[in-house]
Every structure is written in C-alpha cells, then in structure tokens.
Design an enzyme around this catalytic site. Structure first.
Site, PDB file in Angstrom:
ATOM      1  CG  ASP A  19      -1.922  -1.218   1.100  1.00  0.00           C
ATOM      2  OD1 ASP A  19      -2.352  -1.547  -0.023  1.00  0.00           O
ATOM      3  OD2 ASP A  19      -2.245  -1.825   2.139  1.00  0.00           O
ATOM      4  CE  LYS A  73      -3.453  -6.826   0.509  1.00  0.00           C
ATOM      5  NZ  LYS A  73      -4.281  -5.704   0.053  1.00  0.00           N
ATOM      6  CG  ASP A  78      -7.122  -6.906  -1.618  1.00  0.00           C
ATOM      7  OD1 ASP A  78      -8.242  -7.420  -1.800  1.00  0.00           O
ATOM      8  OD2 ASP A  78      -6.764  -6.425  -0.530  1.00  0.00           O
ATOM      9  CG  LEU A  79      -8.203  -5.226  -8.348  1.00  0.00           C
ATOM     10  CD1 LEU A  79      -8.420  -5.281  -9.859  1.00  0.00           C
ATOM     11  CD2 LEU A  79      -7.491  -3.935  -7.969  1.00  0.00           C
ATOM     12  CE  LYS A  80     -10.456  -5.800   0.700  1.00  0.00           C
ATOM     13  NZ  LYS A  80      -9.127  -5.213   0.412  1.00  0.00           N
ATOM     14  CG  LEU A  81     -13.281  -7.271  -8.874  1.00  0.00           C
ATOM     15  CD1 LEU A  81     -13.253  -8.267 -10.041  1.00  0.00           C
ATOM     16  CD2 LEU A  81     -13.008  -5.857  -9.375  1.00  0.00           C
ATOM     17  CG  ASP A 124     -20.908  -3.168 -10.464  1.00  0.00           C
ATOM     18  OD1 ASP A 124     -22.120  -3.273 -10.772  1.00  0.00           O
ATOM     19  OD2 ASP A 124     -20.263  -2.123 -10.591  1.00  0.00           O
ATOM     20  CB  ILE A 125     -24.762  -6.297 -11.621  1.00  0.00           C
ATOM     21  CG1 ILE A 125     -24.118  -5.617 -12.833  1.00  0.00           C
ATOM     22  CG2 ILE A 125     -25.679  -5.346 -10.857  1.00  0.00           C
ATOM     23  CD1 ILE A 125     -25.116  -5.235 -13.917  1.00  0.00           C
ATOM     24  CB  ALA A 182     -23.161  -8.458 -16.569  1.00  0.00           C
ATOM     25  CB  THR A 183     -20.370  -4.897 -13.816  1.00  0.00           C
ATOM     26  OG1 THR A 183     -21.506  -4.362 -14.499  1.00  0.00           O
ATOM     27  CG2 THR A 183     -19.299  -3.834 -13.720  1.00  0.00           C
ATOM     28  CB  THR A 223      -9.537  -7.689   9.087  1.00  0.00           C
ATOM     29  OG1 THR A 223      -8.884  -6.968   8.043  1.00  0.00           O
ATOM     30  CG2 THR A 223      -9.525  -9.156   8.772  1.00  0.00           C
ATOM     31  CD  GLN A 273      -6.584  -4.678   9.383  1.00  0.00           C
ATOM     32  OE1 GLN A 273      -7.756  -5.045   9.525  1.00  0.00           O
ATOM     33  NE2 GLN A 273      -5.965  -4.704   8.215  1.00  0.00           N
ATOM     34  N   GLY A 291       0.802  -5.788   5.950  1.00  0.00           N
ATOM     35  CA  GLY A 291       1.226  -4.554   5.299  1.00  0.00           C
ATOM     36  C   GLY A 291       2.112  -3.727   6.188  1.00  0.00           C
ATOM     37  NE  ARG A 292      -1.752  -0.229   7.926  1.00  0.00           N
ATOM     38  CZ  ARG A 292      -3.002   0.081   8.266  1.00  0.00           C
ATOM     39  NH1 ARG A 292      -3.319   1.338   8.520  1.00  0.00           N
ATOM     40  NH2 ARG A 292      -3.929  -0.859   8.352  1.00  0.00           N
TER      41      ARG A 292
HETATM   42  O1  C5P Z   1      -1.245  -2.695   6.818  1.00  0.00           O
HETATM   43  P1  C5P Z   1      -2.131  -3.862   7.067  1.00  0.00           P
HETATM   44  O2  C5P Z   1      -1.383  -5.108   7.525  1.00  0.00           O
HETATM   45  O3  C5P Z   1      -3.301  -3.544   7.965  1.00  0.00           O
HETATM   46  O4  C5P Z   1      -2.706  -4.211   5.616  1.00  0.00           O
HETATM   47  C1  C5P Z   1      -3.769  -5.095   5.414  1.00  0.00           C
HETATM   48  C2  C5P Z   1      -4.078  -5.174   3.961  1.00  0.00           C
HETATM   49  O5  C5P Z   1      -5.069  -6.161   3.768  1.00  0.00           O
HETATM   50  C3  C5P Z   1      -4.613  -3.883   3.335  1.00  0.00           C
HETATM   51  O6  C5P Z   1      -4.033  -3.806   2.028  1.00  0.00           O
HETATM   52  C4  C5P Z   1      -6.103  -4.108   3.227  1.00  0.00           C
HETATM   53  O7  C5P Z   1      -6.652  -3.472   2.091  1.00  0.00           O
HETATM   54  C5  C5P Z   1      -6.199  -5.617   3.090  1.00  0.00           C
HETATM   55  N1  C5P Z   1      -7.419  -6.259   3.585  1.00  0.00           N
HETATM   56  C6  C5P Z   1      -7.852  -6.138   4.887  1.00  0.00           C
HETATM   57  N2  C5P Z   1      -9.010  -6.745   5.287  1.00  0.00           N
HETATM   58  C7  C5P Z   1      -9.709  -7.508   4.436  1.00  0.00           C
HETATM   59  C8  C5P Z   1      -9.262  -7.677   3.130  1.00  0.00           C
HETATM   60  C9  C5P Z   1      -8.093  -7.030   2.737  1.00  0.00           C
HETATM   61  O8  C5P Z   1      -7.189  -5.473   5.690  1.00  0.00           O
HETATM   62  N3  C5P Z   1     -10.792  -8.145   4.854  1.00  0.00           N
END
Ligand code: C5P
Length: 243
Positions: free
Chosen positions: A13, A35, A63-66, A68-69, A71-72, A118, A188, A208-209
């Site tokens: 990120d 990711k 991780d685009l977390k789609l 929508d309907i 078809a989209t 989360t 989180q 991530g962080r």
């Molecule tokens: O920095 P951190 O460890 O909190 O990053 C968590 C990553 O996981 C972020 O990129 C966030 O978009 C992703 N994520 C999440 N919870 C979900 C799905 C994805 O935190 N349920």
C-alpha cells in the site's frame, strides 16, 4: 514461485510506484507473495502488476475487492485475468452470482471471496442492519462463497479455525489483520499474531504496515519469515497453496 519462502502476502500500500517496486524488491527474497491493492492499481493501472512482479517470480495478489452486478464483475475479472494474477478478490456480499461470474471469468486465478473486512467489528454489522456476530456472518458467507466456486476466502485470523471446519482442507484461507506482538493495530479491529494465524490454520497471511512501515522492510519480512519457519518448518519446504 519461491519454494521455501514464507506464506505471507506483503500489502504494497505504497504512495507511488517507485516505492512499491522498492518494497517488492526488498521483501521478495523472504515471502511468497506481494499484494497490489486499490491505491496502486487505480493510480497506475495494469502496468503495476508487471512492475512489482519484476523478474522474481513472486506471486501477485490483486486485491481489487470487486463488487457489482455479475455481468460487470465478469467483465472486470476478464479484464484483469490477462495479467495472470495468482489471487483476485471479490466481495462475498455480492452473492453467488457475483462469485460465480468472477470464477468463470478468471479460470487461471485463485478467486478469493472477502467475507467481513478485518476492520469491522460486531457493532459495525449492527449499524449495517446485518444480523448475527461477525463470526456467524463470516461462516455463512464462507460456505456460500465456496458453494459458488471460490477456492479462496479472506477472513480474520480469529475466524480461521471455524471457517476451516466448515469448508475443509482444500480451500485457501487468507488472513489480513495480522500483527506481530508489539506492532500498532492501526485501523484493524480483529487481529492476531502471525504465529497465531498459522496455528489456527491460515494458508496465507496478509501483512502490510508492520513490514512496509519498518525502517528496513526486508529485515522485517525476514524476521516474520523466520518466526514462521520455527513454527512450522514443513510448511516452508512444500509448495505454497495454490487454488
Ligand atoms: O497494513 P495492514 O497489515 O493492515 O494491511 C492489510 C491489507 O489487507 C490492506 O491492504 C487491506 O486493504 C487488506 N485487507 C484487509 N481486510 C480484508 C481484506 C483485505 O485489511 N478483509
């Protein structure tokens, strides 16, 4: 793919592409996956995948977390399937039609259904008018998503054991909300340590962080990888789970 690397997807990120590529270069010797989330993809588009994948052969989690309907979602999943991501997320709350659409449109990719973010707790579900506790809703959505063709699920480490009991050993369980002891929780809500997540049965930890915010992201990734290796040496010598 790098056999022997830890089952961790580092969330890149990053504020810009140069930073993401630098982080990817630092962590790929230690982890299986990187990711790419909305921030990078919306700013730089499809080219970001090749840039962070580089020549390393690291797995790419888009991780685009789609949502929508159907078809989209099918059209969107088809559009990104040509980038050959190893994982692609859709929101389970889209329902069976949406999940099926993504699975059919991206046959070479592990389509993972995001259950409850989360960052959310029981109070948030109540605000949305969704009945039941987070763990009940995660279990319900997991069963529905797998019945609709998802081979991966995203939930917090706290629900992994219950979800595993529902969906069996063949589904890849992916857990964000992972925090090494002493790390800041940030936004989180449902967190556990890497060791707790693996012990509960997670296959892939999204972190991530705690890694990218460290002074040395490569060293932070190496430390987490070493702690997982001590915990479950055999998991690191076999191929990492694929959908
Ligand atoms: O920095 P951190 O460890 O909190 O990053 C968590 C990553 O996981 C972020 O990129 C966030 O978009 C992703 N994520 C999440 N919870 C979900 C799905 C994805 O935190 N349920």
């Amino acid at each position: 793919m790098q056999h022997g690397s830890a089952p961790v997807a580092v969330a890149l990120d990053a504020p810009d592409l140069e930073c993401a590529a630098r982080w990817a270069g630092l962590v790929t010797p230690h982890v299986s996956t990187v990711k790419i989330g909305l921030e990078l993809y919306l700013r730089y588009g499809p080219d970001v995948v090749a840039t962070v994948r580089g020549a390393s052969g690291v797995r790419v989690f888009l991780d685009l977390k789609l949502l929508d309907i159907p078809a989209t979602v099918a059209a969107a999943a088809r559009a990104v399937a040509r980038l050959r991501p190893d994982y692609l997320t859709v929101h389970a709350s889209g329902g069976p039609g949406v999940i099926r659409a993504a699975v059919e449109a991206a046959p070479g990719t592990c389509v993972a259904a995001v259950t409850v973010l989360t960052s959310m707790g029981d109070g948030d579900l109540e605000t949305l008018g969704i009945p039941g506790s987070v763990s009940d809703v995660v279990r319900r959505l997991s069963v529905m998503a797998v019945a609709s063709g998802a081979r991966g699920l995203v939930c917090s480490p706290r629900e992994v054991a219950a979800v595993r009991a529902e969906v069996g050993p063949d589904i890849t369980l992916i857990t964000p909300g992972v925090r090494p002891a002493g790390s800041a929780v940030n936004d989180q809500a449902r967190v556990a340590t890497p060791e707790e997540a693996i012990r509960a049965g997670a296959d892939l930890l999204v972190i991530g962080r705690p890694i990218t915010g460290a002074a040395d992201p490569g060293a932070a990734a190496a430390t987490i990888a070493a702690s997982l290796r001590r915990l479950r040496p055999s998991s690191l010598s076999r191929p990492l789970p694929a959908c």
